[in-house]
Design a protein around this motif. Structure first.
Motif, PDB file in Angstrom:
ATOM      1  N   SER A   2       6.571   8.133  10.023  1.00  0.00           N
ATOM      2  CA  SER A   2       7.046   7.159  11.012  1.00  0.00           C
ATOM      3  C   SER A   2       8.249   6.350  10.533  1.00  0.00           C
ATOM      4  N   GLY A   3       8.613   6.427   9.243  1.00  0.00           N
ATOM      5  CA  GLY A   3       9.646   5.500   8.766  1.00  0.00           C
ATOM      6  C   GLY A   3      10.548   6.054   7.695  1.00  0.00           C
ATOM      7  N   ARG A   4      10.488   5.403   6.527  1.00  0.00           N
ATOM      8  CA  ARG A   4      11.406   5.664   5.408  1.00  0.00           C
ATOM      9  C   ARG A   4      11.391   7.118   4.930  1.00  0.00           C
ATOM     10  N   GLY A   5      10.202   7.675   4.793  1.00  0.00           N
ATOM     11  CA  GLY A   5      10.104   9.102   4.473  1.00  0.00           C
ATOM     12  C   GLY A   5      10.293   9.476   3.015  1.00  0.00           C
ATOM     13  N   SER A   6       9.997   8.561   2.096  1.00  0.00           N
ATOM     14  CA  SER A   6      10.220   8.936   0.691  1.00  0.00           C
ATOM     15  C   SER A   6       9.166   9.936   0.195  1.00  0.00           C
ATOM     16  N   ASN A   7       7.948   9.851   0.685  1.00  0.00           N
ATOM     17  CA  ASN A   7       6.949  10.855   0.284  1.00  0.00           C
ATOM     18  C   ASN A   7       7.281  12.211   0.896  1.00  0.00           C
ATOM     19  N   MET A   8       7.698  12.196   2.163  1.00  0.00           N
ATOM     20  CA  MET A   8       8.118  13.449   2.808  1.00  0.00           C
ATOM     21  C   MET A   8       9.245  14.087   1.995  1.00  0.00           C
ATOM     22  N   THR A   9      10.229  13.263   1.603  1.00  0.00           N
ATOM     23  CA  THR A   9      11.369  13.788   0.844  1.00  0.00           C
ATOM     24  C   THR A   9      10.916  14.375  -0.490  1.00  0.00           C
ATOM     25  N   LEU A  79       0.394  14.048   6.106  1.00  0.00           N
ATOM     26  CA  LEU A  79       0.787  12.754   6.667  1.00  0.00           C
ATOM     27  C   LEU A  79       1.495  11.977   5.567  1.00  0.00           C
ATOM     28  N   ALA A  80       2.633  11.406   5.909  1.00  0.00           N
ATOM     29  CA  ALA A  80       3.392  10.667   4.898  1.00  0.00           C
ATOM     30  C   ALA A  80       3.967   9.433   5.574  1.00  0.00           C
ATOM     31  N   GLY A  81       3.231   8.336   5.503  1.00  0.00           N
ATOM     32  CA  GLY A  81       3.676   7.134   6.194  1.00  0.00           C
ATOM     33  C   GLY A  81       3.603   7.318   7.700  1.00  0.00           C
ATOM     34  N   TYR A  82       2.603   8.045   8.174  1.00  0.00           N
ATOM     35  CA  TYR A  82       2.400   8.187   9.623  1.00  0.00           C
ATOM     36  C   TYR A  82       1.511   7.033  10.062  1.00  0.00           C
ATOM     37  N   ASN A 100      -3.447  13.064   3.477  1.00  0.00           N
ATOM     38  CA  ASN A 100      -2.740  11.795   3.605  1.00  0.00           C
ATOM     39  C   ASN A 100      -2.578  11.181   2.222  1.00  0.00           C
ATOM     40  N   ILE A 101      -1.581  10.296   2.106  1.00  0.00           N
ATOM     41  CA  ILE A 101      -1.460   9.516   0.876  1.00  0.00           C
ATOM     42  C   ILE A 101      -1.611   8.048   1.209  1.00  0.00           C
ATOM     43  N   HIS A 102      -2.341   7.350   0.345  1.00  0.00           N
ATOM     44  CA  HIS A 102      -2.630   5.928   0.591  1.00  0.00           C
ATOM     45  C   HIS A 102      -2.369   5.144  -0.696  1.00  0.00           C
ATOM     46  N   PRO A 103      -1.721   3.964  -0.580  1.00  0.00           N
ATOM     47  CA  PRO A 103      -1.336   3.233  -1.795  1.00  0.00           C
ATOM     48  C   PRO A 103      -2.430   2.346  -2.391  1.00  0.00           C
ATOM     49  N   SER A 104      -3.588   2.926  -2.639  1.00  0.00           N
ATOM     50  CA  SER A 104      -4.638   2.233  -3.401  1.00  0.00           C
ATOM     51  C   SER A 104      -5.547   3.296  -3.990  1.00  0.00           C
ATOM     52  N   ALA A 114      -2.247  -2.333   1.600  1.00  0.00           N
ATOM     53  CA  ALA A 114      -3.197  -2.068   0.513  1.00  0.00           C
ATOM     54  C   ALA A 114      -2.727  -2.704  -0.799  1.00  0.00           C
ATOM     55  N   GLN A 115      -1.410  -2.740  -1.017  1.00  0.00           N
ATOM     56  CA  GLN A 115      -0.892  -3.310  -2.269  1.00  0.00           C
ATOM     57  C   GLN A 115      -1.155  -4.816  -2.296  1.00  0.00           C
ATOM     58  N   ARG A 116      -0.931  -5.473  -1.146  1.00  0.00           N
ATOM     59  CA  ARG A 116      -1.195  -6.913  -1.057  1.00  0.00           C
ATOM     60  C   ARG A 116      -2.700  -7.197  -1.203  1.00  0.00           C
ATOM     61  N   ILE A 163       3.875   1.680  -7.388  1.00  0.00           N
ATOM     62  CA  ILE A 163       2.891   2.619  -6.813  1.00  0.00           C
ATOM     63  C   ILE A 163       3.616   3.776  -6.133  1.00  0.00           C
ATOM     64  N   LEU A 164       4.699   3.462  -5.422  1.00  0.00           N
ATOM     65  CA  LEU A 164       5.415   4.511  -4.682  1.00  0.00           C
ATOM     66  C   LEU A 164       5.894   5.626  -5.614  1.00  0.00           C
ATOM     67  N   LYS A 165       6.377   5.250  -6.809  1.00  0.00           N
ATOM     68  CA  LYS A 165       6.804   6.284  -7.764  1.00  0.00           C
ATOM     69  C   LYS A 165       5.641   7.221  -8.093  1.00  0.00           C
ATOM     70  N   GLN A 166       4.464   6.644  -8.263  1.00  0.00           N
ATOM     71  CA  GLN A 166       3.285   7.469  -8.562  1.00  0.00           C
ATOM     72  C   GLN A 166       2.852   8.280  -7.339  1.00  0.00           C
ATOM     73  N   GLU A 167       3.073   7.713  -6.148  1.00  0.00           N
ATOM     74  CA  GLU A 167       2.743   8.460  -4.919  1.00  0.00           C
ATOM     75  C   GLU A 167       3.509   9.770  -4.870  1.00  0.00           C
ATOM     76  N   HIS A 168       4.794   9.693  -5.191  1.00  0.00           N
ATOM     77  CA  HIS A 168       5.618  10.903  -5.110  1.00  0.00           C
ATOM     78  C   HIS A 168       5.093  11.982  -6.062  1.00  0.00           C
TER      79      HIS A 168
HETATM   80  C1  GRF Z   1       3.490   4.901   1.473  1.00  0.00           C
HETATM   81  O1  GRF Z   1       3.192   3.772   0.689  1.00  0.00           O
HETATM   82  C2  GRF Z   1       2.228   5.635   1.832  1.00  0.00           C
HETATM   83  O2  GRF Z   1       1.253   5.577   0.838  1.00  0.00           O
HETATM   84  C3  GRF Z   1       1.753   4.892   3.042  1.00  0.00           C
HETATM   85  O3  GRF Z   1       2.932   4.582   3.768  1.00  0.00           O
HETATM   86  C4  GRF Z   1       4.029   4.510   2.844  1.00  0.00           C
HETATM   87  C5  GRF Z   1       5.067   5.470   3.361  1.00  0.00           C
HETATM   88  O4  GRF Z   1       6.250   5.420   2.595  1.00  0.00           O
HETATM   89  N1  GRF Z   1       0.812   5.681   3.801  1.00  0.00           N
HETATM   90  P1  GRF Z   1       7.330   6.571   2.759  1.00  0.00           P
HETATM   91  O5  GRF Z   1       7.716   6.609   4.244  1.00  0.00           O
HETATM   92  O6  GRF Z   1       6.736   7.850   2.301  1.00  0.00           O
HETATM   93  O7  GRF Z   1       8.492   6.136   1.913  1.00  0.00           O
END
Ligand code: GRF
Length: 182
Positions: A2-9, A79-82, A100-104, A114-116, A163-168
């Motif tokens: 839905s947004g930035r797309g860094s995990n998709m990238t 799913l990546a930020g959907y 899906n990926i979730h930041p916790s 989740a980070q907050r 966390i985002l670096k580890q998500e990737h």
């Molecule tokens: C990530 O933190 C992911 O865990 C969560 O939404 C965020 C999406 O970031 N579900 P991005 O669009 O992948 O940069």
């Protein structure tokens, strides 16, 4: 997405570099025509589709997405930020094929921010989780997790960035594992 797309990238780059072998990113779908990730996908030569909700029910919107995915023969839905919750019908259409990926570190800190939530709870370690999607929010079987230390002077932004670096890394590792096992 839905947004930035860094995990998709991260996933597209890993597929295109061969880090995730024997795979192809067939399409990137967004419900948001303004999502910055769409341009990043196109720049990498990946087909994109925008399927807006347009005041329809969740079931109707999801059915359109499922149709497109099935037409294209998609085998794994990442799913990546959907930012929407999927209907039970959509989930049933791709059994054990939606992740899906979730930041916790689930099951802790489900839902948004989740980070907050982790900062407010005062935990010393949080992280990210890649999991299968079932009909409950942030709930399905866990594929893998990566831990991130919470530092004394962290705010939501600094912690989210680490966390985002580890998500990737986690998302690429999880997809590589699923592809290798299938
Ligand atoms: C990530 O933190 C992911 O865990 C969560 O939404 C965020 C999406 O970031 N579900 P991005 O669009 O992948 O940069």
């Amino acid at each position: 997405m839905s947004g930035r797309g860094s995990n998709m990238t991260a996933l597209v780059d890993a597929v295109q570099s061969g880090e995730i072998p024997a795979s192809e990113v067939v399409v990137v779908i967004s419900d948001n025509a303004e999502a910055a990730g769409l341009e990043k996908a196109r720049a990498r030569g990946v087909e994109t589709l925008v399927i807006k909700r347009r005041g329809r029910s969740r079931e109707e919107h999801d059915a359109d997405i499922a149709d497109e995915l099935q037409k294209l023969g998609v085998e794994l839905v990442c799913l990546a930020g959907y930012m929407r919750i999927l209907s039970p019908e959509f989930i049933a259409a791709f059994p054990n094929r939606i992740i899906n990926i979730h930041p916790s570190l689930l099951p802790d800190f489900k839902g948004i921010d989740a980070q907050r939530q982790a900062l407010e709870a005062g935990v010393r370690t949080t992280g990210c989780t890649v999991h299968y999607v079932d009909e409950h929010l942030d709930n399905g079987d866990i594929i893998l997790q990566r831990e991130v230390e919470v530092l004394p002077d962290d705010d939501a932004e600094s912690l989210s960035g680490r966390i985002l670096k580890q998500e990737h890394i986690a998302y690429v590792e999880a997809v590589r594992k699923i592809v290798a096992d299938s």
